[in-house]
Enzyme design. Sequence first.
Site, PDB file in Angstrom:
ATOM      1  N   HIS A 167      -1.724   1.863  -4.008  1.00  0.00           N
ATOM      2  CA  HIS A 167      -3.013   1.211  -3.502  1.00  0.00           C
ATOM      3  C   HIS A 167      -3.480   1.343  -2.047  1.00  0.00           C
ATOM      4  O   HIS A 167      -4.355   0.655  -1.943  1.00  0.00           O
ATOM      5  CB  HIS A 167      -3.129  -0.139  -4.323  1.00  0.00           C
ATOM      6  CG  HIS A 167      -2.945   0.029  -5.942  1.00  0.00           C
ATOM      7  ND1 HIS A 167      -4.098   0.705  -6.587  1.00  0.00           N
ATOM      8  CD2 HIS A 167      -2.098  -0.381  -6.846  1.00  0.00           C
ATOM      9  CE1 HIS A 167      -3.658   0.583  -8.052  1.00  0.00           C
ATOM     10  NE2 HIS A 167      -2.417  -0.033  -7.945  1.00  0.00           N
ATOM     11  N   ASP A 203       1.014   6.591 -12.504  1.00  0.00           N
ATOM     12  CA  ASP A 203       1.063   5.060 -12.814  1.00  0.00           C
ATOM     13  C   ASP A 203      -0.118   4.891 -13.354  1.00  0.00           C
ATOM     14  O   ASP A 203      -1.157   5.639 -13.572  1.00  0.00           O
ATOM     15  CB  ASP A 203       1.070   4.675 -11.268  1.00  0.00           C
ATOM     16  CG  ASP A 203       1.028   3.016 -11.371  1.00  0.00           C
ATOM     17  OD1 ASP A 203       2.015   2.380 -10.983  1.00  0.00           O
ATOM     18  OD2 ASP A 203       0.032   2.477 -11.649  1.00  0.00           O
ATOM     19  N   HIS A 205      -2.443   2.633 -13.160  1.00  0.00           N
ATOM     20  CA  HIS A 205      -3.609   2.301 -12.145  1.00  0.00           C
ATOM     21  C   HIS A 205      -3.892   3.384 -11.252  1.00  0.00           C
ATOM     22  O   HIS A 205      -2.899   4.170 -10.868  1.00  0.00           O
ATOM     23  CB  HIS A 205      -3.394   0.988 -11.271  1.00  0.00           C
ATOM     24  CG  HIS A 205      -2.918  -0.182 -12.253  1.00  0.00           C
ATOM     25  ND1 HIS A 205      -1.357  -0.479 -12.343  1.00  0.00           N
ATOM     26  CD2 HIS A 205      -3.533  -0.938 -12.711  1.00  0.00           C
ATOM     27  CE1 HIS A 205      -1.337  -1.412 -12.982  1.00  0.00           C
ATOM     28  NE2 HIS A 205      -2.515  -2.026 -13.539  1.00  0.00           N
TER      29      HIS A 205
END
Length: 350
Positions: A167, A203, A205
């Site tokens: 992220h 993942d 996300h």
Amino acid sequence: MLTLHNPLHHLHQGRHEMFRGHLVPCHETAQRLDHVLAELQRRALGALRTPALDDAALDAALAQIHSPRYLRFIEHAWDEWVALDPANAEHDALPSVWPAPGMRRDVLPESFAARMGLFSFDAGTPLTAGSWRAARAGAACAIEAARAVSAGAVRGAFALSRPPGHHAGTDFFGGYCFLNNAALAAQALRDSGRTRVAVLDVDYHHGNGTQAIFYERADVLTVSIHGDPRTEYPFFLGHADERGAGAGLGFNLNLPLPRGTDFARWRAALCLGLDAIRAFRADALVVALGVDTFEGDPISGFRLRSDDYGQVGRDIAGAALPTAFIFEGGYAVAEVGINTVNVLEAFDAA
Ligand code: Q9C
Ligand code: ZN
């Protein structure tokens, strides 16, 4: 499988993240990684090594992915936080104000609170006394994993590090991430002579940081399979129509899936991702390996079972590429080791 690991990850110990108006205990704990390490050793999955990268080489690698002003901020943020008030040492730093579109990002504020917001995108990522040192140690694991597979010493290497990375962008932290380990690994592969590098992010996300870092580049294909951002974190990126820009147009592939997706449907997306990697004629692969796709994950919505992860490892091995696995999410603490090592062991056996 060669595993790169540094016990300094324990220096990052977030206490609380913001959730629905409360500070709740962090999901991203050191215990997660300890479970993976124990499972790796229980199944004797190859050598374990601590990176030997020196500080100057690491700094040079970080500067290829992150902006100078962001790196300077993260390095000194904890000391600044405690300098504001010595009592701050007893709790972590979290941002609470961000520049909206149309507001200035070019003027670096003097205020610490303002810079926390300028360099982040959520209030779920506490910055702690040891965050910088832990994140640096983790980044070194990712870079050395990439170098090891590129040199051909091993077919697969695993960066067993935390905090996670996918992220984090050029100049922001968030989603429990500070330094983008997968991006650092991809760049290390390019620098070691690989010409077309694919990043496969499995993942739960969307890997927004990795996508943004390579969005205008044609030499790194980014593929992410994730919860549909219309309902899932990180919400503001990860849609199927994001395909890259400029020279990078056609070199980003998003495969969003609805909450509740089971393994059969998830695996169909994995096969599409692997097809794209084959069509790209990648000569090296980075896998952002989060196992928060597990049915028991406390913050996610897919339904993979522990046995499914072996098939994931075999499917990835089918790409027949030098592969650097980078540890990302996975918050069902009791199963995170089993699920992660199921992927790696099946990759090795394939
Ligand atoms: N209450 C990674 O898996 N917060 N990051 C979700 C849950 C952010 C996940 C809210 C989740 C970030 C690396
Ligand atoms: Zn995740």
